[in-house]
Motif scaffolding. Structure first.
Motif, PDB file in Angstrom:
ATOM      1  N   TYR A 224       0.619  -1.202  -0.318  1.00  0.00           N
ATOM      2  CA  TYR A 224      -0.355  -0.464  -0.411  1.00  0.00           C
ATOM      3  C   TYR A 224       0.859   0.807   0.014  1.00  0.00           C
ATOM      4  N   ILE A 225       0.523   1.953  -0.796  1.00  0.00           N
ATOM      5  CA  ILE A 225       1.643   3.445  -0.415  1.00  0.00           C
ATOM      6  C   ILE A 225       0.204   5.269  -0.066  1.00  0.00           C
ATOM      7  N   ALA A 226       0.573   5.661   0.689  1.00  0.00           N
ATOM      8  CA  ALA A 226      -0.148   6.966   1.296  1.00  0.00           C
ATOM      9  C   ALA A 226       0.762   7.924   0.989  1.00  0.00           C
ATOM     10  N   TYR A 227       0.636   9.135  -0.025  1.00  0.00           N
ATOM     11  CA  TYR A 227       0.733   9.527  -0.505  1.00  0.00           C
ATOM     12  C   TYR A 227       0.005  11.309  -0.794  1.00  0.00           C
ATOM     13  N   ALA A 228       1.112  11.879  -0.065  1.00  0.00           N
ATOM     14  CA  ALA A 228       0.333  13.299   0.521  1.00  0.00           C
ATOM     15  C   ALA A 228       0.759  14.648  -0.133  1.00  0.00           C
ATOM     16  N   ASN A 229       0.367  14.803  -1.348  1.00  0.00           N
ATOM     17  CA  ASN A 229       0.843  15.860  -1.805  1.00  0.00           C
ATOM     18  C   ASN A 229       0.826  17.899  -0.805  1.00  0.00           C
ATOM     19  N   HIS A 230       0.570  18.875  -1.692  1.00  0.00           N
ATOM     20  CA  HIS A 230       0.261  19.716  -0.942  1.00  0.00           C
ATOM     21  C   HIS A 230      -0.812  20.308  -2.211  1.00  0.00           C
ATOM     22  N   SER A 231      -1.967  21.016  -2.317  1.00  0.00           N
ATOM     23  CA  SER A 231      -2.778  21.249  -3.317  1.00  0.00           C
ATOM     24  C   SER A 231      -2.517  22.275  -4.379  1.00  0.00           C
ATOM     25  N   ALA A 232      -3.057  22.517  -5.123  1.00  0.00           N
ATOM     26  CA  ALA A 232      -2.943  23.259  -5.708  1.00  0.00           C
ATOM     27  C   ALA A 232      -3.257  24.877  -5.558  1.00  0.00           C
ATOM     28  N   PRO A 233      -3.269  25.846  -5.946  1.00  0.00           N
ATOM     29  CA  PRO A 233      -1.856  26.072  -7.557  1.00  0.00           C
ATOM     30  C   PRO A 233      -0.439  25.722  -7.177  1.00  0.00           C
ATOM     31  N   GLY A 234       0.611  25.606  -7.950  1.00  0.00           N
ATOM     32  CA  GLY A 234       1.184  25.786  -7.415  1.00  0.00           C
ATOM     33  C   GLY A 234       2.038  24.031  -7.374  1.00  0.00           C
ATOM     34  N   PHE A 235       0.829  23.320  -6.777  1.00  0.00           N
ATOM     35  CA  PHE A 235       1.215  22.047  -6.968  1.00  0.00           C
ATOM     36  C   PHE A 235       0.183  20.880  -7.457  1.00  0.00           C
ATOM     37  N   THR A 236       1.092  20.054  -7.765  1.00  0.00           N
ATOM     38  CA  THR A 236       0.119  18.972  -8.862  1.00  0.00           C
ATOM     39  C   THR A 236      -1.376  19.156  -7.903  1.00  0.00           C
ATOM     40  N   GLY A 237      -1.552  18.628  -6.436  1.00  0.00           N
ATOM     41  CA  GLY A 237      -2.017  17.888  -5.676  1.00  0.00           C
ATOM     42  C   GLY A 237      -2.383  16.202  -6.030  1.00  0.00           C
ATOM     43  N   LEU A 238      -3.461  16.155  -6.178  1.00  0.00           N
ATOM     44  CA  LEU A 238      -3.816  14.261  -6.802  1.00  0.00           C
ATOM     45  C   LEU A 238      -3.101  13.764  -5.475  1.00  0.00           C
ATOM     46  N   SER A 239      -3.782  13.306  -4.693  1.00  0.00           N
ATOM     47  CA  SER A 239      -3.097  13.145  -3.496  1.00  0.00           C
ATOM     48  C   SER A 239      -3.724  11.453  -3.757  1.00  0.00           C
ATOM     49  N   CYS A 240      -2.509  10.198  -2.750  1.00  0.00           N
ATOM     50  CA  CYS A 240      -4.115   9.210  -3.313  1.00  0.00           C
ATOM     51  C   CYS A 240      -3.518   8.123  -2.291  1.00  0.00           C
ATOM     52  N   ILE A 241      -4.239   7.379  -1.981  1.00  0.00           N
ATOM     53  CA  ILE A 241      -3.728   5.655  -1.444  1.00  0.00           C
ATOM     54  C   ILE A 241      -3.757   4.681  -2.168  1.00  0.00           C
ATOM     55  N   VAL A 242      -2.849   4.379  -2.177  1.00  0.00           N
ATOM     56  CA  VAL A 242      -3.102   3.110  -3.447  1.00  0.00           C
ATOM     57  C   VAL A 242      -3.003   1.833  -2.643  1.00  0.00           C
ATOM     58  N   SER A 243      -3.716   0.272  -3.690  1.00  0.00           N
ATOM     59  CA  SER A 243      -3.309  -0.514  -2.984  1.00  0.00           C
ATOM     60  C   SER A 243      -2.180  -1.064  -3.890  1.00  0.00           C
ATOM     61  N   PRO A 244      -2.355  -2.872  -3.232  1.00  0.00           N
ATOM     62  CA  PRO A 244      -1.329  -3.452  -3.388  1.00  0.00           C
ATOM     63  C   PRO A 244      -1.563  -4.311  -4.554  1.00  0.00           C
ATOM     64  N   TYR A 245      -2.765  -4.347  -5.064  1.00  0.00           N
ATOM     65  CA  TYR A 245      -2.797  -3.993  -7.237  1.00  0.00           C
ATOM     66  C   TYR A 245      -2.122  -2.644  -7.616  1.00  0.00           C
ATOM     67  N   GLY A 246      -2.255  -2.068  -6.941  1.00  0.00           N
ATOM     68  CA  GLY A 246      -2.312  -0.994  -8.289  1.00  0.00           C
ATOM     69  C   GLY A 246      -2.735  -0.471  -8.210  1.00  0.00           C
ATOM     70  N   THR A 247      -4.331  -0.118  -7.622  1.00  0.00           N
ATOM     71  CA  THR A 247      -5.212   0.626  -7.731  1.00  0.00           C
ATOM     72  C   THR A 247      -5.179   1.076  -7.152  1.00  0.00           C
ATOM     73  N   PHE A 248      -6.890   2.437  -7.596  1.00  0.00           N
ATOM     74  CA  PHE A 248      -7.298   4.245  -6.144  1.00  0.00           C
ATOM     75  C   PHE A 248      -7.883   3.422  -5.222  1.00  0.00           C
ATOM     76  N   LEU A 249      -7.723   3.377  -3.901  1.00  0.00           N
ATOM     77  CA  LEU A 249      -8.568   3.134  -3.184  1.00  0.00           C
ATOM     78  C   LEU A 249      -9.429   4.769  -3.012  1.00  0.00           C
ATOM     79  N   ASP A 250      -8.602   5.896  -2.858  1.00  0.00           N
ATOM     80  CA  ASP A 250      -9.467   7.124  -2.267  1.00  0.00           C
ATOM     81  C   ASP A 250      -8.305   8.088  -4.037  1.00  0.00           C
ATOM     82  N   ALA A 251      -8.610   8.677  -4.054  1.00  0.00           N
ATOM     83  CA  ALA A 251      -7.641   9.976  -4.833  1.00  0.00           C
ATOM     84  C   ALA A 251      -8.374  11.379  -4.789  1.00  0.00           C
ATOM     85  N   ALA A 252      -7.172  12.122  -5.260  1.00  0.00           N
ATOM     86  CA  ALA A 252      -7.991  13.834  -4.501  1.00  0.00           C
ATOM     87  C   ALA A 252      -7.706  14.212  -6.318  1.00  0.00           C
ATOM     88  N   GLY A 253      -8.338  15.599  -6.317  1.00  0.00           N
ATOM     89  CA  GLY A 253      -8.200  16.382  -7.387  1.00  0.00           C
ATOM     90  C   GLY A 253      -7.500  17.615  -7.116  1.00  0.00           C
TER      91      GLY A 253
END
Length: 277
Positions: free
Chosen positions: A202-231
Motif C-alpha cells: 500500500y502507498i499513502a501519498y500526501a501532496n500539497h494542493s493546487a495552485p503551485g502543486f499538482t495535488g492528486l494525493s492518493c491511497i493505492v492498493s498493493p494491486y496498483g488500484t486507487f482506493l481514494d484519490a484527490a483532485g
C-alpha cells in the motif's frame, strides 16, 4: 483491517502555528472518521520553500506534531527540518497515537537545485515500524520515483509506504508534440500505482494542493488500484488497509519472488553510463 487517512491542503510559508492548526483540524476529522493514521504533505508544517524554511525549529515542530497525535488519538506522519552536526535534513516522522515519535527518516533523494542547496541527503534506509499489525516505512517525495527505494522497503518486509510529498506543477514540458512531453501529474497517476503493484505494498501519498502543486494525493492498493484519490483542492482521503491483501497481491504478482538479482550489477555512476554504447 486498519483505516488510513491522507491530508491534501495548502500550507503558508513560515506560518508554522497556522499550518499546525490545520493539521490538528484534519487529524480530528480523520480520527472522527475512524482513521488510525494520518499522513501529511512534505514540509507542510513550515510550507514547502527549502531556502526559506531550512532554519526552522524542527525540534519544536515535532513536539507539536506529537502533541496533536496524542490529543486526537491518531498516529501521524509529519515532515519537518532536522538540524544535526552533519547538516540540515528534510525528514519525516511517525508519531503513534500516544504522541511518541516511533521513527524519523531523512530524505535520501533531494529534488532540484533549491533542495540541494539547502539540505543534505540522508544516507540510511527507512526503518520498518510495526503498527496495528502492519509494517510501515517512511519516504519523502522524490524517493518514491526511484524503484530501488520502494523495492528495498518491500523486500525487508514493508506493507505500507507513507510518503509526504511536494510535487510542483510543470504543465506539459519537453517535446514539441503532445505525445512527447512530460507532466509531473504522472507521478501520482502512473508512477505511484506502479510502485505499489510491482512491490505488493500500500502507498499513502500526501501532496500539497493546487495552485503551485499538482495535488492528486492518493491511497493505492498493493494491486496498483486507487482506493481514494484527490483532485487539485483540499481533501481528506480515507481507505481501509488490510495486511492480508498484501500477502494475496504478492501471490498473484510474484515480482519479489522472481526478480533475478544475480543478473544485476551494482548501480553504475552517471560517468560509467556515459561510456555505454
Amino acid at each position: 483491517m486498519f483505516t488510513m487517512a491522507v491530508l491534501q491542503s495548502a500550507a503558508r510559508i513560515n506560518a508554522v502555528t497556522e499550518n499546525l492548526e490545520r493539521i490538528a483540524m484534519f487529524a480530528q476529522r480523520a480520527a472522527g472518521g475512524g482513521a488510525g493514521l494520518l499522513v501529511t504533505p512534505e514540509l507542510f508544517t513550515t510550507g514547502y520553500a527549502p531556502g526559506l524554511v531550512k532554519h526552522s525549529d524542527g525540534e519544536a515542530i515535532r513536539a507539536e506534531l506529537g502533541r496533536i497525535a496524542r490529543q486526537q488519538g491518531i498516529a501521524l506522519v509529519g515532515s519537518s527540518v532536522e538540524a544535526a552536526s552533519s547538516g540540515l535534513y528534510i525528514c519525516a516522522s511517525l508519531f503513534d497515537d500516544q504522541g511518541v515519535e516511533r521513527t524519523r527518516y531523512r530524505k535520501a533523494h533531494l529534488f532540484g537545485p533549491d533542495e540541494k542547496a539547502a539540505f543534505t541527503p540522508g544516507n540510511a534506509l527507512p526503518e520498518l515500524v510495526p503498527y496495528r499489525g502492519l509494517a510501515l516505512a517512511l519516504g519523502l517525495c522524490y524517493d518514491i520515483e526511484f524503484p530501488e527505494y520502494a523495492r528495498s522497503a518491500a523486500v525487508r518486509g514493508a506493507d505500507v509506504l507513507c510518503i509526504p510529498t511536494a510535487v510542483p506543477t510543470t504543465g506539459d514540458v519537453g517535446g514539441a508534440t503532445p505525445g512527447l512531453t512530460y507532466n509531473a501529474e504522472r507521478i501520482s497517476t502512473m508512477m505511484v500505482p506502479v510502485r505499489a503493484l510491482e512491490n505488493g505494498v500500500y502507498i499513502a501519498y500526501a501532496n500539497h494542493s493546487a495552485p503551485g502543486f499538482t495535488g492528486l494525493s492518493c491511497i493505492v492498493s498493493p494491486y496498483g488500484t486507487f482506493l481514494d484519490a484527490a483532485g487539485g483542492g483540499d481533501d481528506l482521503l480515507i481507505a481501509e488497509i488490510d495486511e492480508a491483501e498484501v500477502r494475496r497481491a504478492r501471490k498473484i504478482n510474484t515480482y519479489l519472488d522472481c526478480v533475478r538479482t544475480d543478473l544485476y550489477s551494482p548501480q553504475r555512476s552517471p560517468a560509467a553510463l556515459s561510456q555505454l554504447p
